[in-house]
Write a protein that holds these residues in place. Structure first.
Motif, PDB file in Angstrom:
ATOM      1  N   MET A 108       9.073   7.630  -3.348  1.00 27.18           N
ATOM      2  CA  MET A 108       9.729   8.134  -2.142  1.00 27.18           C
ATOM      3  C   MET A 108      10.578   7.052  -1.461  1.00 27.18           C
ATOM      4  SD  MET A 108       8.794  11.223  -2.359  1.00 27.18           S
ATOM      5  CE  MET A 108       9.665  11.833  -0.917  1.00 27.18           C
ATOM      6  N   GLY A 109      10.446   5.808  -1.897  1.00 30.02           N
ATOM      7  CA  GLY A 109      11.307   4.735  -1.403  1.00 30.02           C
ATOM      8  C   GLY A 109      11.098   4.367   0.054  1.00 30.02           C
ATOM      9  N   THR A 110       9.917   4.599   0.574  1.00 27.73           N
ATOM     10  CA  THR A 110       9.681   4.279   1.982  1.00 27.73           C
ATOM     11  C   THR A 110       8.327   3.578   2.155  1.00 27.73           C
ATOM     12  OG1 THR A 110       9.319   5.237   4.183  1.00 27.73           O
ATOM     13  CG2 THR A 110       8.722   6.613   2.315  1.00 27.73           C
ATOM     14  N   ASN A 111       8.201   2.827   3.221  1.00 25.74           N
ATOM     15  CA  ASN A 111       6.897   2.231   3.555  1.00 25.74           C
ATOM     16  C   ASN A 111       6.174   3.046   4.622  1.00 25.74           C
ATOM     17  OD1 ASN A 111       6.753  -0.091   1.826  1.00 25.74           O
ATOM     18  ND2 ASN A 111       8.450  -0.948   3.018  1.00 25.74           N
ATOM     19  N   ASN A 112       6.612   4.294   4.810  1.00 32.48           N
ATOM     20  CA  ASN A 112       5.911   5.174   5.753  1.00 32.48           C
ATOM     21  C   ASN A 112       4.586   5.628   5.140  1.00 32.48           C
ATOM     22  OD1 ASN A 112       7.978   4.962   7.565  1.00 32.48           O
ATOM     23  ND2 ASN A 112       8.905   6.937   7.039  1.00 32.48           N
ATOM     24  N   ASN A 163       3.008  -1.993   6.479  1.00 26.55           N
ATOM     25  CA  ASN A 163       3.627  -3.321   6.444  1.00 26.55           C
ATOM     26  C   ASN A 163       3.164  -4.195   5.284  1.00 26.55           C
ATOM     27  OD1 ASN A 163       1.078  -3.442   7.539  1.00 26.55           O
ATOM     28  ND2 ASN A 163       1.535  -5.215   8.806  1.00 26.55           N
ATOM     29  N   VAL A 164       2.220  -3.715   4.502  1.00 25.31           N
ATOM     30  CA  VAL A 164       1.722  -4.559   3.410  1.00 25.31           C
ATOM     31  C   VAL A 164       1.522  -3.790   2.105  1.00 25.31           C
ATOM     32  CG1 VAL A 164       0.577  -6.344   4.803  1.00 25.31           C
ATOM     33  CG2 VAL A 164      -0.643  -4.233   4.258  1.00 25.31           C
ATOM     34  N   TYR A 165       1.734  -4.513   1.002  1.00 24.85           N
ATOM     35  CA  TYR A 165       1.370  -4.010  -0.321  1.00 24.85           C
ATOM     36  C   TYR A 165      -0.130  -4.277  -0.526  1.00 24.85           C
ATOM     37  CZ  TYR A 165       6.415  -4.157  -1.268  1.00 24.85           C
ATOM     38  OH  TYR A 165       7.759  -3.968  -1.231  1.00 24.85           O
ATOM     39  N   PRO A 166      -0.672  -3.857  -1.665  1.00 25.14           N
ATOM     40  CA  PRO A 166      -2.086  -4.178  -1.925  1.00 25.14           C
ATOM     41  C   PRO A 166      -2.383  -5.664  -1.738  1.00 25.14           C
ATOM     42  CG  PRO A 166      -1.289  -2.639  -3.563  1.00 25.14           C
ATOM     43  CD  PRO A 166      -0.101  -3.006  -2.722  1.00 25.14           C
ATOM     44  N   GLY A 167      -3.549  -5.959  -1.185  1.00 22.94           N
ATOM     45  CA  GLY A 167      -3.931  -7.351  -0.969  1.00 22.94           C
ATOM     46  C   GLY A 167      -3.190  -7.994   0.193  1.00 22.94           C
ATOM     47  N   TYR A 168      -2.688  -7.186   1.117  1.00 23.57           N
ATOM     48  CA  TYR A 168      -2.027  -7.670   2.346  1.00 23.57           C
ATOM     49  C   TYR A 168      -0.807  -8.531   2.058  1.00 23.57           C
ATOM     50  CZ  TYR A 168      -6.388  -5.828   4.036  1.00 23.57           C
ATOM     51  OH  TYR A 168      -7.445  -4.984   4.266  1.00 23.57           O
ATOM     52  N   GLN A 169      -0.089  -8.224   0.972  1.00 26.26           N
ATOM     53  CA  GLN A 169       1.145  -8.946   0.690  1.00 26.26           C
ATOM     54  C   GLN A 169       2.260  -8.233   1.472  1.00 26.26           C
ATOM     55  OE1 GLN A 169       1.137  -9.969  -3.761  1.00 26.26           O
ATOM     56  NE2 GLN A 169      -0.549  -8.522  -3.630  1.00 26.26           N
ATOM     57  N   PRO A 170       2.930  -8.961   2.392  1.00 25.53           N
ATOM     58  CA  PRO A 170       3.853  -8.303   3.334  1.00 25.53           C
ATOM     59  C   PRO A 170       5.059  -7.669   2.635  1.00 25.53           C
ATOM     60  CG  PRO A 170       3.418 -10.594   3.969  1.00 25.53           C
ATOM     61  CD  PRO A 170       2.856 -10.412   2.603  1.00 25.53           C
ATOM     62  N   VAL A 171       5.417  -6.463   3.070  1.00 28.85           N
ATOM     63  CA  VAL A 171       6.583  -5.813   2.468  1.00 28.85           C
ATOM     64  C   VAL A 171       7.865  -6.535   2.858  1.00 28.85           C
ATOM     65  CG1 VAL A 171       5.509  -3.527   2.353  1.00 28.85           C
ATOM     66  CG2 VAL A 171       6.854  -4.123   4.341  1.00 28.85           C
ATOM     67  N   GLU A 172       7.811  -7.283   3.949  1.00 36.00           N
ATOM     68  CA  GLU A 172       9.008  -8.003   4.379  1.00 36.00           C
ATOM     69  C   GLU A 172       9.191  -9.306   3.602  1.00 36.00           C
ATOM     70  OE1 GLU A 172       8.330  -8.207   8.627  1.00 36.00           O
ATOM     71  OE2 GLU A 172       9.792  -6.617   8.959  1.00 36.00           O
ATOM     72  N   ASN A 223       9.344  -2.563   7.206  1.00 39.87           N
ATOM     73  CA  ASN A 223       8.046  -2.002   7.556  1.00 39.87           C
ATOM     74  C   ASN A 223       8.188  -0.522   7.857  1.00 39.87           C
ATOM     75  OD1 ASN A 223       6.650  -4.389   7.350  1.00 39.87           O
ATOM     76  ND2 ASN A 223       6.841  -4.886   9.528  1.00 39.87           N
ATOM     77  N   GLY A 224       7.209   0.253   7.451  1.00 40.31           N
ATOM     78  CA  GLY A 224       7.247   1.683   7.738  1.00 40.31           C
ATOM     79  C   GLY A 224       6.731   1.993   9.125  1.00 40.31           C
ATOM     80  N   LEU A 225       6.692   3.275   9.434  1.00 38.58           N
ATOM     81  CA  LEU A 225       6.162   3.715  10.724  1.00 38.58           C
ATOM     82  C   LEU A 225       4.639   3.755  10.663  1.00 38.58           C
ATOM     83  CD1 LEU A 225       8.555   6.753  11.166  1.00 38.58           C
ATOM     84  CD2 LEU A 225       8.616   4.668  12.563  1.00 38.58           C
TER      85      LEU A 225
END
Lengths: 893, 160
Positions: free
Chosen positions: A334-338, A555-564, A584-586
């Motif tokens: 879906m291409g989103t971090n929501n 705001n994070v991928y698995p293991g708290y790796q930041p999407v930013e 970061n998503g909503l």
């Protein structure tokens, strides 16, 4: 431990000093008959069956009450011993119902076992047997029955209720022939203080206490309880395709065999007729059954069209593998971090707060470490109701001599065990905690070495501490100054001290500040980074820790790796072969506002019920009505699912394989015990099918193991937690390689922050957003019941739990009740600026004057229609612990 | 937890607190506390036991166990005029039981019960050490000797 050598029946035995003769014999394979002995309990010596003879001592000695001594010579058999045992046993049989074949404990009965060994004289027995009147059985409890006519007065139930459970619902009552195991006032068990945990039933050596609907299972499956975050290990007993029993795993370090009422008796929801069995589609306002193919066609078409306006809610109830796949789908397809889940409503401030101060937002210690603490400080946690088995660990610590401090606006059950109780006004936690720090600094009780070597930001903290002088603190919190001083001293000095908190700290518009105040207190006193010493947020749902770990956050991928982080994004883009959003998503709470604004058109929701659980629930309902397309994946047609366009039937915990991560970061195996109803499917499988129909690659998992391997490869803290390694016992993250044994407690050498130091924060007191006024004069706070779980989607379908607690009750102080002329059981309306609900009033002293409380378990009294959606600016958690209400009687209606 | 049903008056609760405090709320003093409370209230109703439980931090089930174990303690209020009929050997053989039956019949209550108006309660006891007067009846502090069933009405009339 010092060893002692003794001889039992001529056999040389080496055992630890302090053990009893009975224990020494039993553990060395020498049977001594016994009835009142139980390894979990202190010896009581009342059945007189375990008598032995010891050289140099007169007559018979009770072996369970006699400690071993060097050189002791013990005989377990003699003519006299046999005679005494036999007579004692015959007297027991004289008062015991002789109906073994119809007894629930036939073949497992200890009286049978002892009788087979000792033997009884039938003729003597028939002379002894007196026709005592049948005592009526107590079958008031929905889960188990007490049949006095089979009771052998061993007292194991009484001691269990005292020593294990700390509830003391039972004791011996009356005298002589009339003696019986009795509740207070000899009232039915259901009316007593009994918590229905069933620990006494498990330990009853005969058939006096038995489970009502018990069947012998054909086999058992080891898995993890589906209720709270403690993650108790259970064996589900299966017969055909039905769960017929549940028992705690005595080998498990988490629960050591113990279970609460929900964990032991709360599984009938699994095969409840209300379970969703086929996909459903809403046409003209009502649902009709459709095929999976049709459902997938509709969903994939709609999702493809709403790629820019999509959000997903994953679930703290489903497995890590389900969560991983759902967030991967949201991000890669879906291409989103929501992507978010209900952790936003419970421990979002823990993640945002503890990450700032310690670098990691999880429990720093293990559950098992509570018993080693000298001080336990529980603030904003109704531990015995919401995390019953952790409650037992705390009670056990108390029995071992630990001091307990409780801070809670409500006088909760744990207060019975508290050495110091602070009933602070709701929303004044920062003041209370900073006030304690002020006392500690004034009296020089801080751990200066720890502050110097392991902390930063001390000067900033000092700059704000002056505002928290003890007199102002006492006035704002309502706690006497000396009580605050005593608590501060105890926590700072009587180490190791462990701090426990839950929703009472987080669910505030200043929730993150509360968490920072907690971490400040721990850092200043050096009560962190050591065994039995740390900060322990108790996670609510069975897998809320795992849902966060798996990147079910915007705001994070698995293991708290930041999407930013460019690095992290690049890593996942490569692994998932997809272009990922760097934004970061909503958050969960923002979804509904954005839906109302038209910025989100499609919502994919797994295993959650925001219509009841979200603050200011009416605004959620309005928003859901505005969605173009709403997919709900769940096990029941929840209040929220009724708003869906498509409903997908999912497997319950008992029907799936995978892992849950409990509140102490322990990744544990969940195993399929029964087949799902109808066409219900695994959550991960459903999401993968949607992804595949949308043309996405990377969703061709054959089974759960495939997903676990992908998680291992992309999540450093889970890298060493392979499926095979946790077959018997779970492993606590971080566990970075396959020979790492996991991490019992965090921050031992350094903190997980980049500087390696713990950070202290200056804080200010911020009042709750909506406080009582003339129009809405009472403060409403929310809490939990032991007998229900969240929006009661599951517990509401367990008839016994409903039987114990059927409906919502407004708890209100007698002083307030008197002012309003309220009586217990009166129907009242509770009104806030956002909604109105009707409930029954229950008057007791648990709430202080001016405060009332409700749970949010019952659909017919949706408490969250009253609560306020005032958000913590950092974590976006709503302030469900404080709002203002007005109460009016409505008996006449 | 605060589980007191609000039936006792504040001064009653204060009295119980005063008694428990005089024994420093020590668990091993429970029987003494129960004694004093029974002395004050005349009996040990559930509500009194609950306050003692709260004050002394002893489970209610345990207190109830002790109250029901010792025959000295009672959970039912005695009447204004407590009637005790001796069932000791001497009194029994000289017709004590018939006297007891007559009291039960006259007052319409069983042994261990209290009349609705709270005036009388009946209990039986074993030997008051006045065997020469058998059968013996005690009402409050007053002793009646050589009581026959026919005397019962007359005796009761004194208190009506």
């Amino acid at each position: 431990m010092e060893k002692v050598k003794l001889y039992i029946d001529g056999k040389e035995i080496i055992t630890s000093r302090g053990s009893t003769v009975l224990e020494a014999a039993l553990s060395n394979g020498i049977y001594i008959p016994n009835l009142c002995h139980h390894p979990d309990l202190k010896p009581s010596g009342n059945c007189r069956m375990c008598i032995v003879e010891i050289e140099g001592r007169k007559g018979q000695v009770i072996s369970c009450m006699t400690e071993v001594e060097e050189g002791m010579v013990v005989r377990t058999e003699s003519q006299e011993i046999s005679l005494v045992r036999q007579t004692t046993l015959e007297l027991l049989h004289a008062n015991h119902t002789q109906d073994c074949t119809n007894c629930h404990s036939n073949n497992t009965c200890k009286l049978q076992e002892v009788t087979a060994f000792v033997g009884v004289d039938e003729e003597r027995l028939s002379r002894l047997r007196r026709s005592r009147p049948e005592i009526p059985v107590d079958d008031s409890n929905p889960f188990f029955t007490l049949d006095h006519n089979k009771c052998i007065m061993c007292g194991i139930c009484i001691r269990t209720c005292d020593e294990v459970q700390g509830v003391n619902a039972l004791d011996y009552g009356f005298r002589g022939f009339s003696t019986l195991v009795s509740t207070y006032n000899n009232q039915p068990i259901k009316e007593s203080v009994c918590e229905s945990c069933g620990e006494c039933v498990v330990r009853c050596p005969v058939g006096a206490l038995y489970v009502k609907e018990s069947k012998v299972p054909t086999h058992e499956v080891k898995t993890v309880c589906a209720y709270c975050g403690v993650g108790c290990n259970i064996y589900l007993g299966i017969r055909g395709n039905k769960i017929v029993s549940a028992r705690g795993d005595r080998e498990s370090i988490v629960n050591k065999g113990r279970l609460c009422v929900k964990g032991r008796y709360g599984y009938s929801f699994v095969d409840h007729p209300d379970r969703l069995r086929t996909p459903l589609k809403k046409t003209n306002g009502s649902f009709e059954e459709i095929s999976w193919d049709e459902a997938f066609d509709i969903i994939s078409e709609k999702f493809l069209k709403s790629k820019n306006k999509f959000a997903a809610l994953t679930s703290a109830k489903v497995t890590n593998e389900d969560n991983y796949v759902i967030q991967k789908f949201t991000r890669a397809v879906m291409g989103t971090n929501n992507i978010d889940h209900c952790a936003r409503l419970c421990h979002a401030p823990t993640v945002s707060g503890l990450v700032q101060s310690f670098g990691s937002g999880a429990m720093t210690n293990s559950i098992d470490e509570f018993t080693g603490a000298k001080t336990i400080f529980s603030i904003g946690s109704n531990t015995t109701a919401a995390h019953p088995i952790i409650g037992l660990h705390i009670k056990e610590a108390k029995r071992r001599g630990a001091k307990i401090i409780v801070a809670n606006p409500k006088e909760i059950d744990l207060c019975r065990f508290a050495d110091i109780y602070m009933q602070h006004y709701p929303g004044t936690d920062v003041v209370l905690l900073m006030g304690m720090i002020n006392v500690i600094l004034e009296e020089g009780l801080q751990d200066s070495e720890f502050i110097k070597t392991r902390c930063e930001g001390y000067d900033e903290l000092l700059s704000s501490i002056a505002g928290f002088d003890i007199d102002s603190v006492s006035e704002i919190t309502g706690v006497p100054a000396n009580t605050i001083r005593d608590a501060a001293r105890l926590y700072a000095v009587n180490k190791p001290a462990s701090l426990v908190y839950a929703m009472g700290i987080t669910q505030h518009s200043h929730g993150t500040d509360n968490v920072l105040a907690v971490s400040n207190l721990a850092l200043v006193t050096g009560n962190i980074g050591r065994e039995s010493s740390g900060v322990n947020p108790l996670r609510g749902q069975n897998n809320v820790q795992g849902a966060c770990d798996m990147g079910g956050l915007p705001n994070v991928y698995p293991g708290y790796q930041p999407v930013e982080s460019k690095q992290a994004a690049a890593k996942f883009e490569k692994a998932w072969s997809a272009r990922l959003s760097r934004e970061n998503g909503l958050t969960h709470t923002e979804y509904f506002t954005e839906i109302e604004k038209g910025n989100i058109k499609a919502l994919y929701q797994v295993g959650e019920n925001p219509v009841l659980s979200e603050a200011d629930a009416n605004h959620v309902k309005k928003a859901l009505d505005k969605l173009d397309f709403f997919v709900v994946q769940d096990i029941f047609l929840t209040q929220t699912a009724k708003y869906a366009d498509i409903v997908l039937p999912a497997c319950s915990f008992a029907e799936k394989d995978g892992t849950f991560t409990n509140t102490e970061r322990r990744v544990q195996r969940v195993r399929k015990a029964v087949d799902p109803p109808g066409e219900a499917k695994d959550d991960w499988w459903i999401t993968c099918e949607i992804a595949k129909r949308m043309g996405a690659a990377g969703f061709d998992y054959e089974n759960v193991t495939d997903i676990v391997e992908e998680i291992n490869s992309l999540t450093p803290s889970y890298a060493g937690i392979t499926f095979d390694r946790i077959r018997e016992e779970g492993i606590q993250w971080p566990c970075t390689v396959s020979d790492h044994k996991g991490t019992k407690f965090l921050h031992a050498e350094k903190f997980a922050r980049s500087s390696g130091k713990g950070r202290l924060f200056p804080l200010l007191y911020k009042a709750s957003v909506e406080l009582p006024d003339e129009e809405y004069p009472l403060l409403l706070t929310t809490d939990r019941s032991l007998y229900h779980y969240h929006t009661s989607t599951m517990t509401g379908r367990v008839s016994g739990l409903k039987d114990i607690e059927e409906t919502e009750l407004l708890r209100i102080n007698p002083a307030d009740a008197q002012k309003m002329g309220l009586k217990k059981g009166d129907k009242v309306s509770v009104k806030s600026r956002r909604g109105i609900i009707k409930v029954m009033a229950d008057i007791d002293h648990s709430c202080p004057e001016g405060v009332a409380s409700l749970t949010f378990h019952f659909p017919d009294a949706p408490t969250n229609e009253l609560t306020i959606c005032a958000l913590d600016p950092v974590s976006k958690i709503p302030e469900t612990k404080v709002c203002a209400v007005r109460i009016e009687t409505c008996n006449s209606e | 937890m605060s589980s007191i049903k609000i039936k006792l008056k504040k001064q009653d609760i204060d009295k119980i607190k005063e008694i428990t405090a005089s024994f420093n709320n020590e668990e091993h003093e429970l029987i003494n506390v129960l004694h004093k409370c029974q002395q004050h209230f005349g009996y040990l109703p559930a509500e009194v036991q609950e306050v003692i439980s709260d004050e002394m931090d002893i489970p209610t089930a345990k207190i109830y166990g002790i109250v029901t174990f010792y025959s000295f303690f009672t959970m039912t209020p005695k009447g204004k005029n407590p009637i005790s009929i001796c069932m000791g050997t001497a009194c029994y053989v000289r017709g004590g039981e018939k006297v007891l039956d007559e009291f039960k019949k006259e007052l319409g209550i069983e042994a261990g019960q209290t009349t609705k108006d709270g005036k009388f309660s009946i209990s039986s006891l074993r030997c008051v050490g006045a065997c020469g007067l058998a059968p013996v009846v005690l009402i409050g502090e007053k002793t009646y000797g050589r009581v026959a069933p026919d005397d019962v009405k007359e005796i009761l009339a004194e208190y009506k």
